[in-house]
Design a protein around this motif. Structure first.
Motif, mmCIF file in Angstrom:
data_model
loop_
_atom_site.group_PDB
_atom_site.id
_atom_site.type_symbol
_atom_site.label_atom_id
_atom_site.label_comp_id
_atom_site.label_asym_id
_atom_site.label_seq_id
_atom_site.Cartn_x
_atom_site.Cartn_y
_atom_site.Cartn_z
ATOM 1 N N VAL A 1 -15.134 6.268 -1.091
ATOM 2 C CA VAL A 1 -14.599 5.231 -1.969
ATOM 3 C C VAL A 1 -13.122 5.467 -2.214
ATOM 4 O O VAL A 1 -12.326 4.547 -2.196
ATOM 5 N N GLY A 2 -12.716 6.721 -2.398
ATOM 6 C CA GLY A 2 -11.301 7.052 -2.510
ATOM 7 C C GLY A 2 -10.743 6.949 -3.898
ATOM 8 O O GLY A 2 -11.453 7.002 -4.889
ATOM 9 N N CYS A 3 -9.448 6.772 -3.940
ATOM 10 C CA CYS A 3 -8.710 6.807 -5.195
ATOM 11 C C CYS A 3 -8.889 5.517 -5.999
ATOM 12 O O CYS A 3 -9.401 4.524 -5.500
ATOM 13 N N LEU A 4 -8.423 5.573 -7.220
ATOM 14 C CA LEU A 4 -8.473 4.396 -8.079
ATOM 15 C C LEU A 4 -7.475 3.349 -7.583
ATOM 16 O O LEU A 4 -6.368 3.681 -7.159
ATOM 17 N N GLU A 5 -7.858 2.114 -7.649
ATOM 18 C CA GLU A 5 -7.035 1.023 -7.127
ATOM 19 C C GLU A 5 -5.670 0.967 -7.811
ATOM 20 O O GLU A 5 -4.648 0.788 -7.150
ATOM 21 N N GLN A 6 -5.621 1.150 -9.147
ATOM 22 C CA GLN A 6 -4.331 1.071 -9.832
ATOM 23 C C GLN A 6 -3.405 2.215 -9.415
ATOM 24 O O GLN A 6 -2.189 2.051 -9.372
ATOM 25 N N GLU A 7 -3.970 3.371 -9.057
ATOM 26 C CA GLU A 7 -3.130 4.464 -8.587
ATOM 27 C C GLU A 7 -2.666 4.221 -7.146
ATOM 28 O O GLU A 7 -1.542 4.551 -6.793
ATOM 29 N N ARG A 8 -3.509 3.644 -6.319
ATOM 30 C CA ARG A 8 -3.106 3.307 -4.967
ATOM 31 C C ARG A 8 -1.945 2.305 -4.998
ATOM 32 O O ARG A 8 -0.952 2.451 -4.287
ATOM 33 N N ILE A 9 -2.050 1.308 -5.867
ATOM 34 C CA ILE A 9 -0.976 0.319 -6.013
ATOM 35 C C ILE A 9 0.299 0.988 -6.530
ATOM 36 O O ILE A 9 1.399 0.715 -6.044
ATOM 37 N N ALA A 10 0.161 1.903 -7.490
ATOM 38 C CA ALA A 10 1.327 2.608 -8.039
ATOM 39 C C ALA A 10 2.002 3.470 -6.976
ATOM 40 O O ALA A 10 3.233 3.541 -6.915
ATOM 41 N N LEU A 11 1.212 4.119 -6.125
ATOM 42 C CA LEU A 11 1.793 4.905 -5.035
ATOM 43 C C LEU A 11 2.581 4.011 -4.089
ATOM 44 O O LEU A 11 3.674 4.366 -3.640
ATOM 45 N N PHE A 12 2.023 2.861 -3.806
ATOM 46 C CA PHE A 12 2.731 1.932 -2.925
ATOM 47 C C PHE A 12 4.037 1.461 -3.574
ATOM 48 O O PHE A 12 5.051 1.288 -2.897
ATOM 49 N N GLN A 13 4.042 1.295 -4.904
ATOM 50 C CA GLN A 13 5.281 0.922 -5.601
ATOM 51 C C GLN A 13 6.287 2.069 -5.575
ATOM 52 O O GLN A 13 7.491 1.839 -5.451
ATOM 53 N N LEU A 14 5.813 3.318 -5.676
ATOM 54 C CA LEU A 14 6.700 4.472 -5.567
ATOM 55 C C LEU A 14 7.347 4.548 -4.185
ATOM 56 O O LEU A 14 8.453 5.046 -4.037
ATOM 57 N N LYS A 15 6.633 4.047 -3.194
ATOM 58 C CA LYS A 15 7.134 4.087 -1.824
ATOM 59 C C LYS A 15 8.440 3.311 -1.664
ATOM 60 O O LYS A 15 9.217 3.574 -0.752
ATOM 61 N N ALA A 16 8.709 2.374 -2.543
ATOM 62 C CA ALA A 16 9.977 1.643 -2.487
ATOM 63 C C ALA A 16 11.156 2.580 -2.752
ATOM 64 O O ALA A 16 12.233 2.406 -2.182
ATOM 65 N N PHE A 17 10.963 3.588 -3.590
ATOM 66 C CA PHE A 17 12.017 4.574 -3.859
ATOM 67 C C PHE A 17 11.931 5.727 -2.865
ATOM 68 O O PHE A 17 12.913 6.107 -2.247
ATOM 69 N N PHE A 18 10.744 6.281 -2.727
ATOM 70 C CA PHE A 18 10.510 7.375 -1.782
ATOM 71 C C PHE A 18 10.153 6.734 -0.445
ATOM 72 O O PHE A 18 8.993 6.497 -0.147
ATOM 73 N N ASN A 19 11.175 6.440 0.335
ATOM 74 C CA ASN A 19 11.038 5.497 1.444
ATOM 75 C C ASN A 19 11.136 6.119 2.833
ATOM 76 O O ASN A 19 11.471 5.429 3.788
ATOM 77 N N HIS A 20 10.866 7.395 2.959
ATOM 78 C CA HIS A 20 10.942 8.039 4.273
ATOM 79 C C HIS A 20 9.835 7.476 5.164
ATOM 80 O O HIS A 20 8.654 7.658 4.904
ATOM 81 N N PRO A 21 10.195 6.758 6.230
ATOM 82 C CA PRO A 21 9.180 6.057 7.025
ATOM 83 C C PRO A 21 8.170 6.977 7.709
ATOM 84 O O PRO A 21 6.983 6.657 7.778
ATOM 85 N N ALA A 22 8.610 8.124 8.187
ATOM 86 C CA ALA A 22 7.680 9.017 8.897
ATOM 87 C C ALA A 22 6.791 9.786 7.924
ATOM 88 O O ALA A 22 5.603 9.983 8.186
ATOM 89 N N GLU A 23 7.348 10.209 6.813
ATOM 90 C CA GLU A 23 6.591 11.028 5.865
ATOM 91 C C GLU A 23 5.571 10.229 5.057
ATOM 92 O O GLU A 23 4.592 10.781 4.574
ATOM 93 N N LEU A 24 5.813 8.946 4.872
ATOM 94 C CA LEU A 24 4.934 8.127 4.034
ATOM 95 C C LEU A 24 4.293 6.993 4.821
ATOM 96 O O LEU A 24 3.901 5.974 4.254
ATOM 97 N N LYS A 25 4.140 7.172 6.109
ATOM 98 C CA LYS A 25 3.626 6.089 6.948
ATOM 99 C C LYS A 25 2.183 5.723 6.635
ATOM 100 O O LYS A 25 1.770 4.593 6.864
ATOM 101 N N ASP A 26 1.396 6.654 6.083
ATOM 102 C CA ASP A 26 0.007 6.312 5.753
ATOM 103 C C ASP A 26 -0.133 5.713 4.356
ATOM 104 O O ASP A 26 -1.220 5.325 3.956
ATOM 105 N N TRP A 27 0.969 5.589 3.621
ATOM 106 C CA TRP A 27 0.941 4.924 2.333
ATOM 107 C C TRP A 27 0.995 3.421 2.596
ATOM 108 O O TRP A 27 2.061 2.825 2.690
ATOM 109 N N VAL A 28 -0.145 2.802 2.709
ATOM 110 C CA VAL A 28 -0.216 1.397 3.093
ATOM 111 C C VAL A 28 -0.794 0.554 1.974
ATOM 112 O O VAL A 28 -1.622 1.005 1.205
ATOM 113 N N ASN A 29 -0.340 -0.674 1.927
ATOM 114 C CA ASN A 29 -0.801 -1.611 0.906
ATOM 115 C C ASN A 29 -2.012 -2.377 1.425
ATOM 116 O O ASN A 29 -1.949 -3.572 1.671
#
Length: 172
Positions: A24-52
């Motif tokens: 089932v994985g993580c909580l939906e609101q935390e997954r969405i928050a991680l994706f929002q953090l990705k806008a600042f922490f934007n390294h394409p190779a390091e965060l490539k699995d952070w998907v919306n």
């Protein structure tokens, strides 16, 4: 013989249910928050699995660690993930959904300051116990903000000449 069969079926059912809960994985609101953090922490190779993608298990993403019981994010390893030519102001309200966040690694991200227009640093990071701010661009005024983090036990920072300081935060 029938009792043994019952226990085998019950044990199998327990393993199926436990396995299902893990996918089932993580909580939906935390997954969405991680994706929002990705806008600042934007390294394409390091965060490539952070998907919306709804239902994506952020507990399996690189640089994220979750509590195995609650499925809440407890550690974020965001070292060297802010790719920008300019210094950054990190909005702390982005961390508000992470109610069990204990450790935050922000080393080498060109962060100048925390912006807390909507929420205070202490309300966004109230359970934080470990914070690594090494090789960013904070000035000494950050210590005043960090004093509000009452659960913070370890703060790692670097001074201008790369001498490291580890502070036990309950004794500033």
């Amino acid at each position: 013989m029938e009792a043994k069969s019952f226990w085998v079926r019950l044990t199998t059912l327990v393993f199926i249910i436990r396995g299902w809960r893990q996918t089932v994985g993580c909580l939906e609101q935390e997954r969405i928050a991680l994706f929002q953090l990705k806008a600042f922490f934007n390294h394409p190779a390091e965060l490539k699995d952070w998907v919306n993608v709804k239902g994506s298990n952020c507990c399996q993403w690189k640089r994220v660690e979750c509590n195995i019981t609650s499925k809440r994010v407890i550690d974020l390893f965001l070292d060297s993930t802010h790719q920008s030519n300019s210094n950054g102001y990190l909005n702390v309200s982005l961390f508000l959904p992470f109610e069990e966040l204990k450790s935050l690694y922000l080393r080498n991200n060109k962060i100048t300051d925390f912006v807390d227009n909507k929420v205070s640093l202490s309300s966004a990071l109230n359970n934080l116990e470990f914070l690594d701010l090494t090789n960013n661009y904070f000035n000494d005024s950050i210590l005043l903000k960090l004093k509000s983090l009452t659960n913070l036990k370890v703060l790692i920072e670097s001074e201008i000449f790369n001498t490291f300081k580890v502070r036990k935060c309950n004794r500033y």
